[in-house]
Design a protein around this motif. Structure first.
Motif, PDB file in Angstrom:
ATOM      1  N   ASN A  67      -3.237  21.346  61.652  1.00  0.00           N
ATOM      2  CA  ASN A  67      -4.589  21.931  61.603  1.00  0.00           C
ATOM      3  C   ASN A  67      -5.281  21.600  60.280  1.00  0.00           C
TER       4      ASN A  67
ATOM      5  N   GLU B 225     -10.660  22.016  70.509  1.00  0.00           N
ATOM      6  CA  GLU B 225     -11.697  23.040  70.661  1.00  0.00           C
ATOM      7  C   GLU B 225     -12.601  23.086  69.428  1.00  0.00           C
ATOM      8  N   LYS B 226     -12.002  23.052  68.248  1.00  0.00           N
ATOM      9  CA  LYS B 226     -12.790  23.115  67.015  1.00  0.00           C
ATOM     10  C   LYS B 226     -13.731  21.910  66.880  1.00  0.00           C
ATOM     11  N   HIS B 227     -13.265  20.746  67.291  1.00  0.00           N
ATOM     12  CA  HIS B 227     -14.018  19.509  67.065  1.00  0.00           C
ATOM     13  C   HIS B 227     -14.612  18.916  68.342  1.00  0.00           C
TER      14      HIS B 227
ATOM     15  N   GLN C 202      -6.083  23.571  69.856  1.00  0.00           N
ATOM     16  CA  GLN C 202      -6.919  24.276  68.876  1.00  0.00           C
ATOM     17  C   GLN C 202      -7.899  23.316  68.202  1.00  0.00           C
TER      18      GLN C 202
END
Length: 175
Positions: free
Chosen positions: A67, A97-99, A94
């Protein structure tokens, strides 16, 4: 290496990383822990070396991305094509989703010992910020590390760069 009470041998096991990234205290679902972690160095510390050695047009492979915000920071600084891989499906989801709004960042769950998904000579630069260290902690070390490095050599285009970020190397390089 910042994992609480764990055996260093755990760093070579996929199950360790799945649990680490699932835990709220280390950035997993459920909050807490600050969410992101860069092993050894941040982009700001590595930037002079990266900019000197790796053109922004390079196709870059980030081994064991975790991360870390390194890839995101590289894209903000003009890098165009960064493929991030990690053995943990949890952290890959994760980071996807963030990027999701940054198409220049790709995330894939892969084991560095078998990256047959990619063809020979697919990358201009391969960045390793702690993955080789983790492989040396595995039950199959040094064989697992050998397999990883053989894959790195296969994936690099002729004249490509394998950038191994390690605290002992960086101490002298960045001072």
């Amino acid at each position: 290496m910042g994992g609480g009470n764990c055996n260093p041998k755990d760093f070579g096991a996929a199950a360790y990383w799945e649990a680490r990234y699932s835990s709220p205290s280390t950035g997993g679902k459920g909050g807490g822990g600050g969410g992101f972690f860069d092993w050894y160095q941040s982009y700001s510390a590595l930037r002079p070396l990266l900019r000197a050695c790796v053109p922004t047009s390079s196709r870059v492979l980030m081994l064991g991305c975790g991360n870390s915000l390194l890839s995101e920071d590289m894209v903000k600084d003009g890098y165009q094509n960064i493929v991030n891989i990690d053995i943990s499906s949890v952290v890959i989801e994760q980071m996807k989703e963030k990027h999701m709004d940054i198409p220049r960042l790709t995330y894939m769950q892969l084991d560095v010992r078998d990256m047959s998904f990619f063809g020979d000579g697919s990358f201009d630069c391969i960045i390793d910020k702690g993955t080789l260290d983790a492989m040396m902690c595995g039950d199959d070390a040094p064989h697992g590390a050998y397999k990883m490095l053989a894959e790195v050599a296969r994936l690099m285009r002729p004249g490509g760069i394998y950038m191994l970020v390690h605290p002992l190397i960086l101490k002298d390089t960045l001072e």
